[in-house]
Design an enzyme around this catalytic site. Structure first.
Site, PDB file in Angstrom:
ATOM      1  N   SER A 124       9.044   1.587  -2.634  1.00  0.00           N
ATOM      2  CA  SER A 124       8.596   0.722  -1.541  1.00  0.00           C
ATOM      3  C   SER A 124       8.622   1.460  -0.213  1.00  0.00           C
ATOM      4  CB  SER A 124       9.524  -0.501  -1.472  1.00  0.00           C
ATOM      5  OG  SER A 124       9.352  -1.185  -0.242  1.00  0.00           O
ATOM      6  N   TYR A 148      18.598  -3.972  -0.954  1.00  0.00           N
ATOM      7  CA  TYR A 148      17.396  -3.865  -1.816  1.00  0.00           C
ATOM      8  C   TYR A 148      16.722  -2.512  -1.581  1.00  0.00           C
ATOM      9  CZ  TYR A 148      12.460  -3.845  -2.709  1.00  0.00           C
ATOM     10  OH  TYR A 148      11.202  -3.457  -3.087  1.00  0.00           O
ATOM     11  N   LYS A 152      16.213   1.121  -3.974  1.00  0.00           N
ATOM     12  CA  LYS A 152      14.967   1.869  -4.192  1.00  0.00           C
ATOM     13  C   LYS A 152      15.176   3.343  -3.850  1.00  0.00           C
ATOM     14  CE  LYS A 152      12.078  -1.299  -5.577  1.00  0.00           C
ATOM     15  NZ  LYS A 152      11.569  -1.291  -6.957  1.00  0.00           N
TER      16      LYS A 152
HETATM   17  C1  WQD Z   1       5.460  -9.162   6.999  1.00  0.00           C
HETATM   18  C2  WQD Z   1       5.366  -9.519   8.476  1.00  0.00           C
HETATM   19  C3  WQD Z   1       7.401 -10.420   9.378  1.00  0.00           C
HETATM   20  C4  WQD Z   1       7.319 -14.077   6.938  1.00  0.00           C
HETATM   21  C5  WQD Z   1       8.914  -6.892   2.675  1.00  0.00           C
HETATM   22  C6  WQD Z   1       9.985  -6.006   2.103  1.00  0.00           C
HETATM   23  C7  WQD Z   1       9.361  -4.805   1.448  1.00  0.00           C
HETATM   24  C8  WQD Z   1       8.315  -5.240   0.464  1.00  0.00           C
HETATM   25  C9  WQD Z   1       7.284  -6.139   1.120  1.00  0.00           C
HETATM   26  C10 WQD Z   1       9.257  -5.250  -1.741  1.00  0.00           C
HETATM   27  C11 WQD Z   1       6.599  -9.119   9.264  1.00  0.00           C
HETATM   28  C12 WQD Z   1       6.290 -11.467   9.402  1.00  0.00           C
HETATM   29  C13 WQD Z   1       7.030 -12.850   7.501  1.00  0.00           C
HETATM   30  C14 WQD Z   1       7.271 -15.239   7.741  1.00  0.00           C
HETATM   31  C15 WQD Z   1       6.630 -13.896   9.627  1.00  0.00           C
HETATM   32  N1  WQD Z   1       8.905  -5.918  -0.627  1.00  0.00           N
HETATM   33  N2  WQD Z   1       6.667 -12.771   8.819  1.00  0.00           N
HETATM   34  N3  WQD Z   1       6.927 -15.108   9.073  1.00  0.00           N
HETATM   35  O1  WQD Z   1       9.092  -7.528   5.687  1.00  0.00           O
HETATM   36  O2  WQD Z   1       6.977  -6.099   5.841  1.00  0.00           O
HETATM   37  O3  WQD Z   1       8.235  -6.212   3.685  1.00  0.00           O
HETATM   38  O4  WQD Z   1       7.993  -7.257   1.679  1.00  0.00           O
HETATM   39  O5  WQD Z   1       9.114  -4.086  -1.966  1.00  0.00           O
HETATM   40  O6  WQD Z   1      10.389  -4.094   0.804  1.00  0.00           O
HETATM   41  O7  WQD Z   1      10.789  -5.536   3.172  1.00  0.00           O
HETATM   42  O8  WQD Z   1       6.956  -8.186   4.464  1.00  0.00           O
HETATM   43  O9  WQD Z   1       5.774 -10.317   4.237  1.00  0.00           O
HETATM   44  O10 WQD Z   1       8.289 -10.359   4.673  1.00  0.00           O
HETATM   45  O11 WQD Z   1       6.705  -9.680   6.499  1.00  0.00           O
HETATM   46  O12 WQD Z   1       6.315 -13.807  10.830  1.00  0.00           O
HETATM   47  O13 WQD Z   1       7.557 -16.394   7.297  1.00  0.00           O
HETATM   48  O14 WQD Z   1       5.259 -10.945   8.603  1.00  0.00           O
HETATM   49  O15 WQD Z   1       8.175 -10.462  10.592  1.00  0.00           O
HETATM   50  O16 WQD Z   1       6.171  -8.713  10.567  1.00  0.00           O
HETATM   51  P1  WQD Z   1       7.862  -6.997   5.050  1.00  0.00           P
HETATM   52  P2  WQD Z   1       6.953  -9.714   4.909  1.00  0.00           P
END
Ligand code: WQD
Length: 330
Positions: A124, A148, A152
């Site tokens: 990741s 997590y 990885k």
């Molecule tokens: C994306 C953007 C949030 C939810 C994570 C894991 C990573 C991978 C992918 C496994 C960010 C914003 C999110 C919400 C929001 N997973 N957001 N409101 O954090 O980039 O990555 O998922 O491998 O390891 O860390 O993805 O979709 O959680 O967030 O504003 O309800 O959306 O702040 O900017 P992220 P995400």
């Protein structure tokens, strides 16, 4: 060629199994169904009209997994299985270290014992931590901010040390950016249990009135509109990257970013989703989420050059397909 796919009934695993079957591979899935559903198997068969072998196995039980290596003549492995909720990993670190590391060590020991040396590992972009500049290249410094992500990174280190000790192994590490979207059939997609942690599943729940409002975690980041920027990649582009990794003639230890190379902010994604699906997404700006970074997007040049990786789906496809899946499955 028979491929063992761990976690093959999960979101990315199931899409990859479809691609493998369509490419003519034989597939054996092992999955403990902790974060997936067995009916995905019938959906895979419906899409491909091909049979696939499935064993409900917990990879932490080595002797159960051994039975698979005894029974099936495995040529290569794609390893997706693992717990993957960032927030949960902070609350239950020991569960994450035990599950993700023991399962992987069991798998690798049995691979070595049975002479199976080709593995593609699901890593990741989270291993890059807060990148010093953008786009992110594979040789960037690595650091993690949650258990997590640390599992990885630890598995990447285990694979590196294993290769140094036994260079019969042919190891590909794929670092995913933000996979979203769903198979065009509407039969496979992402529908996590409980309240979604990730952005797109949450947007879809608001679009279908399952949740009242999207909380946008901060609009004071150093980005185009203040909201977080990520590299969203269609799950079907991501899954095909695994087929390309298996076909790659280059051997040894290889690491590739699988992203599109484009950054999209939260509000840009919301606007695209509303526009292509003709829906309104209620949202409110709330405080930042602990551990989030401003921006993250890939250089995918190495994957393009060495794997022939060529993401073809657009953000509109990702928004349409995500919504289509949920409308077909609720
Ligand atoms: C994306 C953007 C949030 C939810 C994570 C894991 C990573 C991978 C992918 C496994 C960010 C914003 C999110 C919400 C929001 N997973 N957001 N409101 O954090 O980039 O990555 O998922 O491998 O390891 O860390 O993805 O979709 O959680 O967030 O504003 O309800 O959306 O702040 O900017 P992220 P995400």
């Amino acid at each position: 060629m028979k491929v063992l796919v761990t976690g093959g009934l999960g979101f990315i695993g199931s899409h990859t199994v479809v691609d493998l079957l369509n490419e003519g591979y034989e597939v054996v899935i092992v999955d403990n169904l902790v974060n997936s559903k067995e009916d995905v198997l019938s959906k895979i068969k419906k899409i491909t009209n091909k049979d696939v072998t499935f064993y409900k196995i917990d990879l932490c039980l080595k002797e159960d997994l051994r039975k698979i290596f005894e029974k099936e003549k495995i040529d290569s492995v794609i390893h997706f299985a693992g717990l993957k909720a960032v927030g949960e990993s902070v609350e239950k670190p020991l569960m994450y270290y035990e599950n993700n590391l023991i399962s992987t060590i069991n798998l690798l020991e049995l691979m070595q014992e049975y002479g199976v040396y080709k593995i593609v590992f699901s890593s990741s972009a989270t291993v890059y931590g807060n990148p010093k500049s953008l786009p992110i290249y594979e040789d960037f410094p690595l650091s993690t901010t949650n258990p997590y992500g640390t599992t990885k990174l630890m598995i990447e280190n285990i694979l590196t040390d294993l290769y140094k000790s036994d260079n019969k192994f042919d190891i590909t590490i794929l670092r995913y950016f933000n996979p979203i979207g769903a198979h065009k059939s509407g039969l496979l997609g992402e529908d996590p249990n409980g309240i979604p942690n990730n952005l797109m599943p949450y947007i879809v729940r608001v679009a279908t009135s399952k949740l009242p409002v999207l909380n946008v975690f901060g609009n004071d980041y150093n980005t185009v509109d203040g909201t977080g920027v990520r590299d969203y990649i269609h799950v079907c582009d991501l899954s095909y990257g695994h087929v390309l990794a298996l076909k790659n003639k280059k051997t040894g230890l290889k690491i590739y970013n699988l992203g599109t190379g484009k950054g999209t902010s939260v509000l840009e994604l919301v606007k695209r989703f509303e526009s292509v699906n003709h829906v309104k997404i209620n949202y409110q700006i709330t405080k930042r989420r602990e551990g989030d970074i401003d921006s993250c997007y890939a250089s995918n040049e190495k994957a393009v050059r060495e794997l022939g990786f060529n993401p073809k789906y657009t953000l509109d496809d990702m928004c349409l397909d995500s919504y289509n899946f949920i409308k077909n499955n609720n």
